[in-house]
Design a protein around this motif. Structure first.
Motif, PDB file in Angstrom:
ATOM      1  N   LEU A   5     -37.555  55.269 -39.344  1.00 19.24           N
ATOM      2  CA  LEU A   5     -36.897  55.717 -38.122  1.00 19.24           C
ATOM      3  C   LEU A   5     -36.955  57.231 -38.069  1.00 19.24           C
ATOM      4  CD1 LEU A   5     -33.619  53.602 -38.432  1.00 19.24           C
ATOM      5  CD2 LEU A   5     -35.652  53.034 -37.109  1.00 19.24           C
ATOM      6  N   GLN A   6     -36.659  57.794 -36.908  1.00 16.44           N
ATOM      7  CA  GLN A   6     -36.488  59.240 -36.795  1.00 16.44           C
ATOM      8  C   GLN A   6     -34.999  59.541 -36.841  1.00 16.44           C
ATOM      9  OE1 GLN A   6     -38.507  60.418 -33.153  1.00 16.44           O
ATOM     10  NE2 GLN A   6     -39.937  61.620 -34.357  1.00 16.44           N
ATOM     11  N   TYR A  14     -30.090  58.388 -34.993  1.00 18.73           N
ATOM     12  CA  TYR A  14     -31.390  57.785 -35.287  1.00 18.73           C
ATOM     13  C   TYR A  14     -32.037  57.329 -33.986  1.00 18.73           C
ATOM     14  CZ  TYR A  14     -29.709  57.504 -40.093  1.00 18.73           C
ATOM     15  OH  TYR A  14     -29.234  57.810 -41.344  1.00 18.73           O
ATOM     16  N   GLN A  15     -33.375  57.304 -33.976  1.00 18.90           N
ATOM     17  CA  GLN A  15     -34.078  56.780 -32.808  1.00 18.90           C
ATOM     18  C   GLN A  15     -35.355  56.076 -33.253  1.00 18.90           C
ATOM     19  OE1 GLN A  15     -34.616  60.266 -30.364  1.00 18.90           O
ATOM     20  NE2 GLN A  15     -36.637  60.702 -31.212  1.00 18.90           N
ATOM     21  N   ASN A  16     -35.750  55.139 -32.433  1.00 23.80           N
ATOM     22  CA  ASN A  16     -36.974  54.378 -32.636  1.00 23.80           C
ATOM     23  C   ASN A  16     -37.399  53.859 -31.275  1.00 23.80           C
ATOM     24  OD1 ASN A  16     -38.934  53.159 -34.481  1.00 23.80           O
ATOM     25  ND2 ASN A  16     -38.069  51.221 -33.801  1.00 23.80           N
ATOM     26  N   PRO A  18     -40.598  56.637 -32.547  1.00 26.04           N
ATOM     27  CA  PRO A  18     -40.639  58.095 -32.699  1.00 26.04           C
ATOM     28  C   PRO A  18     -41.018  58.789 -31.397  1.00 26.04           C
ATOM     29  CG  PRO A  18     -41.893  57.003 -34.425  1.00 26.04           C
ATOM     30  CD  PRO A  18     -41.522  55.953 -33.432  1.00 26.04           C
ATOM     31  N   SER A  32     -38.368  61.886 -40.526  1.00 28.91           N
ATOM     32  CA  SER A  32     -38.658  60.476 -40.748  1.00 28.91           C
ATOM     33  C   SER A  32     -37.842  60.008 -41.946  1.00 28.91           C
ATOM     34  CB  SER A  32     -40.146  60.266 -41.043  1.00 28.91           C
ATOM     35  OG  SER A  32     -40.904  60.583 -39.905  1.00 28.91           O
ATOM     36  N   ALA A  35     -35.342  53.128 -43.023  1.00 31.77           N
ATOM     37  CA  ALA A  35     -34.219  52.338 -42.519  1.00 31.77           C
ATOM     38  C   ALA A  35     -33.636  51.501 -43.654  1.00 31.77           C
ATOM     39  CB  ALA A  35     -34.672  51.432 -41.385  1.00 31.77           C
ATOM     40  N   GLU A  63     -28.465  51.447 -38.507  1.00 34.22           N
ATOM     41  CA  GLU A  63     -28.480  52.859 -38.088  1.00 34.22           C
ATOM     42  C   GLU A  63     -28.242  53.037 -36.589  1.00 34.22           C
ATOM     43  OE1 GLU A  63     -30.833  52.348 -41.805  1.00 34.22           O
ATOM     44  OE2 GLU A  63     -30.824  51.335 -39.878  1.00 34.22           O
ATOM     45  N   PRO A  65     -30.484  52.038 -33.684  1.00 34.55           N
ATOM     46  CA  PRO A  65     -31.548  51.648 -32.758  1.00 34.55           C
ATOM     47  C   PRO A  65     -31.712  50.129 -32.665  1.00 34.55           C
ATOM     48  CG  PRO A  65     -32.308  53.429 -34.155  1.00 34.55           C
ATOM     49  CD  PRO A  65     -30.981  52.960 -34.705  1.00 34.55           C
ATOM     50  N   VAL A  67     -34.423  46.949 -32.118  1.00 33.11           N
ATOM     51  CA  VAL A  67     -35.839  46.577 -32.213  1.00 33.11           C
ATOM     52  C   VAL A  67     -36.010  45.159 -31.685  1.00 33.11           C
ATOM     53  CG1 VAL A  67     -36.367  48.115 -34.146  1.00 33.11           C
ATOM     54  CG2 VAL A  67     -35.593  45.797 -34.615  1.00 33.11           C
TER      55      VAL A  67
END
Length: 101
Positions: A5-6, A14-16, A18, A32, A35, A63, A65, A67
């Motif tokens: 993740l970023q 956190y973000q996903n 990137p 980076s 996770a 975290e 984000p 998915v």
């Protein structure tokens, strides 16, 4: 393999996937990070195509984000079900967390 993740050091989110800047604060101090590989099922649907149905799910990572993924080894999927990351044929998928012993 791990899921990466970023992490924004400016706002500590956190973000996903990137991106070049943080979607929360616009900062560019992004790192980076690996996770934890755990999360909860946010929503799901069972897809009945061909011979084998499969479960498509939104998983909210620990975290934060979300998915889109497949659930495996789940007889009866449910929302808020705790899951963990595993890899199947090179793809990130999730399976239920083992119950504590």
């Amino acid at each position: 393999m791990t899921l990466v993740l970023q992490f924004c050091r400016s706002c500590r989110r956190y973000q996903n996937p990137p991106r070049p800047i943080c979607v929360s604060c616009g900062g560019d101090d992004l790192w980076s990070v690996e996770a934890a590989g755990t999360g909860t099922v946010d929503s799901f649907t069972v897809v009945h195509r061909a011979d084998v149905p499969y479960t498509l799910a939104r998983v909210r990572l620990t975290e934060g984000p979300i998915v889109l993924t497949h659930l495996i080894d789940v007889a009866e999927p449910r929302c808020d079900q705790p899951v963990r990351l595993t890899w199947h044929d090179g793809l990130a998928v999730f399976r239920p967390l083992a119950p504590p012993e």
